[in-house]
Design an enzyme around this catalytic site. Structure first.
Site, mmCIF file in Angstrom:
data_model
loop_
_atom_site.group_PDB
_atom_site.id
_atom_site.type_symbol
_atom_site.label_atom_id
_atom_site.label_comp_id
_atom_site.label_asym_id
_atom_site.label_seq_id
_atom_site.Cartn_x
_atom_site.Cartn_y
_atom_site.Cartn_z
ATOM 1 N N ASP A 1 0.846 -1.074 0.097
ATOM 2 C CA ASP A 1 0.136 -0.121 0.181
ATOM 3 C C ASP A 1 0.437 1.269 0.034
ATOM 4 O O ASP A 1 0.912 1.539 1.175
ATOM 5 C CB ASP A 1 -0.711 0.398 1.401
ATOM 6 C CG ASP A 1 -1.728 -1.561 1.806
ATOM 7 O OD1 ASP A 1 -2.015 -1.654 0.232
ATOM 8 O OD2 ASP A 1 -1.594 -1.582 2.557
ATOM 9 N N GLU B 1 -11.168 1.030 -3.205
ATOM 10 C CA GLU B 1 -10.917 1.179 -2.385
ATOM 11 C C GLU B 1 -9.234 1.975 -2.729
ATOM 12 O O GLU B 1 -8.850 2.831 -3.651
ATOM 13 C CB GLU B 1 -10.344 0.318 -1.693
ATOM 14 C CG GLU B 1 -9.409 -0.746 -2.012
ATOM 15 C CD GLU B 1 -9.451 -1.918 -1.835
ATOM 16 O OE1 GLU B 1 -9.763 -2.090 -0.006
ATOM 17 O OE2 GLU B 1 -9.085 -3.046 -2.132
#
Length: 527
Positions: free
Chosen positions: A15, A187
């Protein structure tokens, strides 16, 4: 032409949130249940990276005791404005099943190395929050919203709300600005502004083999947002021959001379499926089209194992040490503990100088009080080695070398006590939560003094070894073991971390047996 080899952050570095401040580049990555929270790396050339620090070092900022596996810190966002660094992060307490108990916070610092502030609570409506600093001075938080209701898609879309920095709170209406493309599972939002357009980058498809990154844009910050008609910008899906799979969850950065790059996560599977190192950070050069959309510079949608380096001077960095002799006052930046800090009550560099002393606490299945210190496995082929000095008095006391994914999957070579043999070695293996003792009977070793323990990891297998005062040479111990169960991909449900190697100590009796580790080696075995 100089090239960047991917991944730029090997091993569990998922991420990525990339940022440039002047001539300095930074990447913040997720840490999930590992403490300290969030890892930040620094570079001057996007090619050579070094660890810069972990901002969440206090339980007042992050207390994960009791958090489930793959909970904790999800998808941090690092930004900078007017001399201040801003870090947004989620602490996920529970995520299996219908609900997501996910709490979003902000900390700030004058420098990336700190000191970092106490957290400001933001919201709990979903995860993957990020902060956008508009050019008029206003700030906005975006995050995905989780909809647990039957019949609704749980990834409900991306919401935006203004952040009042002076008051330290979100303010004004919450507006749904983007529901995603038909890939779904939208997301990981990041907002950018360029040439009068607001660009929204989102991850889609889930973080496994259908993962992707999509771009949308709007003329006003609250939309409406138009999806790039040639979406996705980046994906590995449908191409199993790619070195980098799972590509997605990306963020964008420009260089001082106007080149653009996309940092993203990806995984390198073994045996076609098992990413034992976890999700790693890679980077791709990108370009803007004449009509204002973003494209991979090499064309297409697939990530490459190499990408063109920027037109910047290359700045070499020191490699991470391969040996730690524990002669410092604090643990080095490579080391991590589970859920709570490595504090002197159970982890000491002072009680026996030149050694790391661990006091035995709960089992490797605990989500509360483990005595475990570990670092990421960052290479498919490596040898890890340590020396442990402990005197277990019964089977409830043990200490040794661990290869660890989570409470459900790990392998553990340790010194313990046997009623008839005295001090012995045993290999404990847990696969999908099923417990196994590999050595039947356990191996008797020298009854006093240190015992050296090692593990050779070679891609999808590993072999333990030992050496003590009674054995001049290293002795293999037990059978070669499979490593692929220590991966995101081996579990029936998705999970998010990667393999760690390190040292641990347990005392189920509560007497807190001490174990002293003289050194730890991490030796790379591949070119």
């Amino acid at each position: 032409m100089s090239m960047i080899t991917n991944p730029i952050l090997p091993g569990f570095h998922a991420d990525p949130s990339i940022l440039r401040v002047g001539e300095d580049f930074y990447i913040a990555t997720s840490t999930f249940e590992w403490f300290p929270g969030v890892r930040i790396h620094h570079s001057r050339d996007l090619k050579n990276w070094s660890f810069a620090g972990s901002p969440l070092t206090r339980t007042s900022q992050l207390d994960m005791k009791g958090n489930m596996n793959s909970g904790g810190v999800w998808a941090p966002d690092l930004s900078w404005h007017d001399g201040t660094f801003y870090l947004i992060y989620t602490d996920v307490k529970q995520w299996h099943g219908a609900y997501k108990d996910a709490h979003n916070y902000l900390v700030t610092a004058p420098a990336v190395t700190g000191p970092w502030s106490e957290p400001v609570y933001l919201n709990s409506s979903g995860f993957d929050p990020s902060l956008f600093h508009d050019d008029d001075g206003r700030k906005y938080l975006v995050n995905m919203v989780w909809d647990y209701r039957s019949g609704n898609h749980p990834f409900a879309g991306i919401v935006l709300q203004e952040f009042d920095e002076e008051a330290g709170t979100l303010t004004g209406p919450i507006k749904m600005i983007y529901e995603g493309s038909d890939i779904q599972m939208t997301e990981g939002p990041h907002l950018y502004k360029k040439d009068g357009w607001y660009y929204l980058l989102v991850a889609e498809g889930g973080t496994e083999y259908e993962h992707a990154e999509t771009v949308a844009r709007a003329k006003t910050i609250d939309g409406p947002y138009e999806t790039d008609p040639h979406y996705p910008l980046l994906t590995s899906r449908g191409n199993p021959d790619l070195t980098i799979q799972k590509a997605g969850h990306a963020s964008l950065v420009d260089t001082p001379n106007g080149e653009w790059y996309l940092a993203h996560l990806g995984g390198r599977p073994l045996n076609g499926k098992y990413c034992t190192l976890g999700r790693e950070t890679s980077i791709q050069k990108v370009v803007w089209t004449d009509d204002g959309w973003l494209r991979l510079a090499h064309g297409g949608h697939f990530p490459q194992a190499e990408t063109e380096a920027p037109d910047l001077p290359e700045v070499k960095v020191d490699k991470e040490p391969v040996r730690d002799d524990f002669n410092t006052d604090v643990l080095g930046g490579a080391w991590n503990s589970l859920r709570i800090p490595a504090d002197p009550s159970w982890c000491s560099l002072d009680d026996r100088p030149g050694h790391l002393r661990l006091y035995g606490r709960e089992s490797l299945s605990s989500v509360h009080h483990q005595s475990l210190v570990a670092r990421r496995q960052t290479h498919f082929a490596c040898r890890v080695q340590t020396s442990v000095d402990s005197a277990p008095e019964d089977f409830q006391q043990k200490a040794g070398l661990v290869v660890y994914y989570d409470t459900e999957d790990h392998a553990y070579l340790h010194v313990t006590h046997h009623e008839e043999k005295g001090r012995v070695l045993q290999i404990l293996r847990t696969v999908g939560g099923s417990y196994e003792e590999v050595l039947l009977p356990p191996q008797r070793v020298a009854q006093n003094g240190p015992v050296e323990l090692a593990c050779d990891i070679h891609y999808d297998t590993m072999q333990f070894f030992y050496r003590d005062a009674e054995t001049a040479d290293w002795q293999p111990l037990g059978k070669r073991l499979d490593t692929t169960h220590m991966s995101d991909d081996s579990a029936p449900d998705v999970r998010f971390t990667g393999t760690f190697v390190g040292m641990a100590c347990q005392d189920y009796s509560g007497r807190r047996m001490a174990a002293d580790f003289d050194y730890f080696d991490y030796d790379i075995k591949e070119s």
